[in-house]
Design a protein around this motif. Structure first.
Motif, PDB file in Angstrom:
ATOM      1  N   THR A 180       0.835  -1.207   0.000  1.00  0.00           N
ATOM      2  CA  THR A 180       0.000   0.000   0.000  1.00  0.00           C
ATOM      3  C   THR A 180       0.870   1.257   0.000  1.00  0.00           C
ATOM      4  O   THR A 180       0.574   2.242  -0.697  1.00  0.00           O
ATOM      5  N   ALA A 181       1.954   1.245   0.814  1.00  0.00           N
ATOM      6  CA  ALA A 181       2.859   2.397   0.841  1.00  0.00           C
ATOM      7  C   ALA A 181       3.655   2.524  -0.452  1.00  0.00           C
ATOM      8  O   ALA A 181       3.937   3.637  -0.926  1.00  0.00           O
ATOM      9  N   MET A 182       3.991   1.386  -1.077  1.00  0.00           N
ATOM     10  CA  MET A 182       4.800   1.429  -2.306  1.00  0.00           C
ATOM     11  C   MET A 182       3.998   1.939  -3.499  1.00  0.00           C
ATOM     12  O   MET A 182       4.601   2.345  -4.502  1.00  0.00           O
ATOM     13  N   GLU A 183       2.675   1.918  -3.450  1.00  0.00           N
ATOM     14  CA  GLU A 183       1.887   2.463  -4.543  1.00  0.00           C
ATOM     15  C   GLU A 183       2.118   3.964  -4.705  1.00  0.00           C
ATOM     16  O   GLU A 183       2.051   4.496  -5.820  1.00  0.00           O
ATOM     17  N   ALA A 184       2.400   4.648  -3.589  1.00  0.00           N
ATOM     18  CA  ALA A 184       2.674   6.093  -3.660  1.00  0.00           C
ATOM     19  C   ALA A 184       4.162   6.382  -3.584  1.00  0.00           C
ATOM     20  O   ALA A 184       4.628   7.373  -4.162  1.00  0.00           O
ATOM     21  N   MET A 185       4.906   5.549  -2.895  1.00  0.00           N
ATOM     22  CA  MET A 185       6.352   5.726  -2.745  1.00  0.00           C
ATOM     23  C   MET A 185       7.036   4.410  -3.106  1.00  0.00           C
ATOM     24  O   MET A 185       7.095   3.488  -2.277  1.00  0.00           O
ATOM     25  N   PRO A 186       7.546   4.261  -4.298  1.00  0.00           N
ATOM     26  CA  PRO A 186       8.154   2.980  -4.709  1.00  0.00           C
ATOM     27  C   PRO A 186       9.334   2.570  -3.836  1.00  0.00           C
ATOM     28  O   PRO A 186       9.619   1.371  -3.710  1.00  0.00           O
ATOM     29  N   TRP A 187      10.022   3.545  -3.249  1.00  0.00           N
ATOM     30  CA  TRP A 187      11.178   3.216  -2.414  1.00  0.00           C
ATOM     31  C   TRP A 187      10.797   2.881  -0.971  1.00  0.00           C
ATOM     32  O   TRP A 187      11.675   2.695  -0.108  1.00  0.00           O
TER      33      TRP A 187
END
Length: 290
Positions: free
Chosen positions: A200-207
């Motif tokens: 879920t966090a990687m959808e907005a922040m790939p890193w």
């Protein structure tokens, strides 16, 4: 009859010491603890309690009486200093459970009395030396574990604050406040569907995977291995202490007991020698005794 009257009358303390030291005594107590556990488990069945409730109650009273007798015998084994029974932490543990078991199983304390019956099963820990060694190891590991837990708390706090600032707008369900962020980190460190939070966090922040992977490595692998290492280290030390205790020189009481047993054996041997008739000496053909 004379041989029976010649035997010394053993004092009560020595009789109790022999009873407590007998392997059968400990085996009987273990059997009673197991029987108590089975009886308590059967009381959870309505079908059994309706048909055998009185029988189970009788077993409970019998086991409680046996535990009281056990404590009295162990106290009497210390002679005129029965308070030395409480010098052992395990004896205090057993005595506390026995004392709580005397709570009447009727009235407002009925629920507490039933819970105490379950606690009697814990006496298996004090009955087996191996289990006592493990519990002693865990207790001795608490100071070191406290420092590890403090370090882990610092890491949790740092990652919790960082997670709030990074992800509270992206995933408010898991990061909307610091307490919720800490709870989410606890979920991550237990590996309970933690990848869902990461994706879920990687959808907005790939890193964002750097944050989660580094926390899993620090919080799970490193800290858990530290806990295991502390416990294993204290377990080895506990085993060495137990070996040292087994190699202690005998006490004065043990020496006197062995000396008394040796004297009794020599007295019996001397009496048997006196009861053996002397054979007449044989004569040689020349007339002289051989």
């Amino acid at each position: 009859m004379s041989e029976l009257s010649a035997r010394p009358v053993l004092p009560l303390a020595e009789i109790c010491q022999r009873i407590v030291a007998a392997p059968l005594f400990n085996q009987v107590i273990i059997g009673l603890i197991l029987l108590n556990g089975v009886a308590v488990g059967m009381e959870t069945s309505t079908w059994v309690t309706e048909r055998f409730g009185d029988f189970l109650h009788g077993i409970n009273e019998l086991i409680l009486a046996a535990f009281v007798v056990e404590a009295l015998v162990k106290m009497a084994a210390h002679g005129n200093r029965p308070w030395r029974y409480f010098a052992s932490g395990w004896n205090c543990f057993d005595f506390t459970i026995i004392a709580l078991s005397l709570i009447p199983a009727a009235g407002p304390l009925a629920t507490l009395a039933r819970l105490v019956r379950v606690l009697r099963v814990l006496r298996l820990v004090s009955a087996f030396p191996e289990l006592r060694l493990l519990v002693d190891t865990l207790l001795r590991s608490l100071p070191s574990m406290f420092h590890i837990a403090l370090l882990m708390g610092i890491i949790f706090y740092i990652y919790g604050v960082a997670g709030y600032f990074l992800f509270h707008e992206i995933d408010p369900t898991h990061w909307r406040s610091l307490p919720i962020a800490l709870l989410s980190l606890f979920r991550i460190v237990t590996f309970e569907d933690w990848t869902d939070i990461m994706y879920t966090a990687m959808e907005a922040m790939p890193w964002a995977w750097v944050y989660f992977v580094s926390f899993v490595v620090m919080g799970a692998f490193v800290m858990i291995n530290l806990f295991i290492g502390v416990v294993l280290n204290n377990l080895e030390e506990a085993k060495l202490r137990r070996l040292d205790e087994l190699q202690l020189p005998p006490s004065q009481t043990e020496i006197l007991r062995e000396l008394r047993a040796t004297q009794e054996a020599l007295a019996r041997l001397q009496k048997r020698m006196q009861d053996i008739p002397l054979e007449p000496a044989e004569k040689t053909p020349g007339g002289s005794a051989r």
